[in-house]
Design an enzyme around this catalytic site. Sequence first.
Site, PDB file in Angstrom:
ATOM      1  N   ASP A   1     -79.789 -30.787 -98.402  1.00 35.86           N
ATOM      2  CA  ASP A   1     -78.435 -31.153 -98.004  1.00 35.86           C
ATOM      3  C   ASP A   1     -78.193 -32.629 -98.282  1.00 35.86           C
ATOM      4  OD1 ASP A   1     -75.912 -30.647 -96.433  1.00 35.86           O
ATOM      5  OD2 ASP A   1     -76.838 -32.140 -95.125  1.00 35.86           O
TER       6      ASP A   1
ATOM      7  N   GLU B   1     -78.236 -30.684-103.307  1.00 35.02           N
ATOM      8  CA  GLU B   1     -76.787 -30.840-103.174  1.00 35.02           C
ATOM      9  C   GLU B   1     -76.522 -32.274-103.611  1.00 35.02           C
ATOM     10  OE1 GLU B   1     -73.245 -30.165 -99.919  1.00 35.02           O
ATOM     11  OE2 GLU B   1     -75.069 -31.149 -99.246  1.00 35.02           O
TER      12      GLU B   1
END
Length: 709
Positions: free
Chosen positions: A342, A378
Amino acid sequence: MQVWPGQAYPLGATYDGAGTNFAVFSEAAHRVELCLLDDDGSETAVELRETDAFVRHAYLPGVMPGQRYGFRVHGPYAPERGLRCNSAKLLLDPYARAISGSVKWGEEVYGYHFGAPEERNDLDSAPHMMTSVVVNPYFDWGDDRRPRTEYHHTVIYEAHVKGLTMRHPGLPEELRGTYAALAHPAIIEHLTELGVTALELMPVHQFVNDHRLADMGLSNYWGYNTIGFFAPHNAYASWGDRGQQVLEFKSAVRALHEAGIEVILDVVYNHTAEGNHLGPTLSFKGLDNPSYYRLTDDPRYYMDTTGTGNSLLMRSPHVLQLIMDSLRYWVTEMHVDGFRFDLAATLARQFHEVDRLSSFFDLVQQDPVVSQVKLIAEPWDVGEGGYQVGNFPPLWTEWNGMYRDTVRDLWRGEPRTLAEFASRLTGSSDLYQDDGRRPLASINFVTCHDGFTMRDLVSYNEKRNAANGEDNRDGESHNRSWNCGAEGETDDPAVNALRVRQMRNLIATLMLSQGVPMLSHGDEFARTQGGNNNAYCQDNEVSWVPWPAAEDGEGAEVHGDLLEFTRAMVWLRKDHPVFRRRRFFHGRPVEGTHDELSDIAWFTPQGREMVQRDWDSSQAGALSVFLNGNAISEPGARGERISDDSFLLMVNASAAELDFVVPVNHGPQWQMVVDTGREDAVPVDGPKVAAGERVRLVDRSLVVFRRPA
């Protein structure tokens, strides 16, 4: 109680069959107490007197799995110097393998008084805190073997443990929403029939429900609020949180592996649940605040490139050790197959700028364990210069946000998207080829947990986030969505038919693109969130997947048809290597293949090869692409030549039906295998067409023809 010196490594609580070794790092502390907690609320404090390189440690004979514990750190409380030690606060072990209970929010878990943030708060937090747990590391993995699916065979399915399983009618109620549910035959059968090879789980590291959300009657459903980087989230366990969550997670991984499905974890190493200077003191902040967090020039405050209040200090050796130890633990002890990071650009911020050669990437590259699993970035964060799509090191793959945006734009009718669409369809060579990566570096997706579901993408122009309690201010406002003529749910049959066609177009495009496709859970049967594009706090039927078998009437039939279409497209991809190439197209005939045709060719709807003015036309929304199955340049696993059928894709993203001419000189006869404009979108025995013939495509549709090898 006997207290032996113990060892400084490994960090955390390590049970060896006769007792437990405890070790915790704190450079800021003057003294550290290990607190053993009883069920009646009493605690036994043991000072950790042995210190090696700022690691306090002790071995306690007879301390067994299931024992709850925490730390109290005696040291300076001087926020103006970045120091926030406070022995009144019971702290979680950063290396805890399991965590019991949940935070009971109140002033007790904060280091300051609510009415006076500069005043130290000495209220005891223990009755309000979750606690670390000693776990038994032994587990019978049997003959568990990782599937080790190569990227070109990979189909990723992003899912939430609870959201995927809470409403499945075939699951016992006591298992719904748990790790055990993931191992249930009903879930595994769905994934295998769909053709999924990897289950990418949204955060399962122990996380905290934010104080603000709890006060609003909401919760941190998504889980991007980690406090325990080694501990499976205890609320997803069906039968206990004193280590049972570890056994249950391992059992789920073992069952998924047996079905040939990899497990990829969405991990949040960029920040913790302790928030900013006004956040709670739960672990890292009280242990050694300046060693764990990136502080500003005024060390009372935190640098925040994550939008959550804090960012971990990626140039700290202790933070890097924590992350690498955590990653290795999940691979070696929990048998997971990869990670999706993330806000991974934050991990590259060794100093201020995003640095692709930062220490973190160096450590991953040379690590013999972590470097061998799937690593997915990401590739953005909210800091300056944080959008880094295409810029991660060669070992990594990336969520391709440009793919998502371009595919959405094409099918909603945005002008000047055709040329970029062609690049995204063929693996995004403009992003990945210059640094030695291949098409498989691109994780292609149209939707994910963050944003509209696929059904909402074709049903809403505007977000509907009022239920989140922020007056609809939260969530992305520029969604590249189109409601097909009516906002939200409608009884208009023409609008609903167009929406189904658009969902088919998006799914077909995803599965026919070079790269690695990723589906978001429930999109295969048109899951809706009612227009909520930021359902991070909706732990309810807004977010839980509605399984078709649980529905009645027309909706169930439509969703069942979309499920069958999705399965067909996944399996079309799996059956044909021309859709999952490991090298970029050359745009010319391939030597040694004995085929004079180019490996790829682009045509206007009129059947002539595209020239620059066709690509530059602002209103162009249609094309054909020829994929030559006889011109695959990469060899098979044993050096053999790979050949396949050839395919002709006709894309009509315009608002009018169009006649397409089948190109000449690329095959005398073709058979239709997909037509998103038909009710039977994947015909069993589709019509045949000859070179030079005209094929009529309805508005906003995609047709695929196959020519046998």
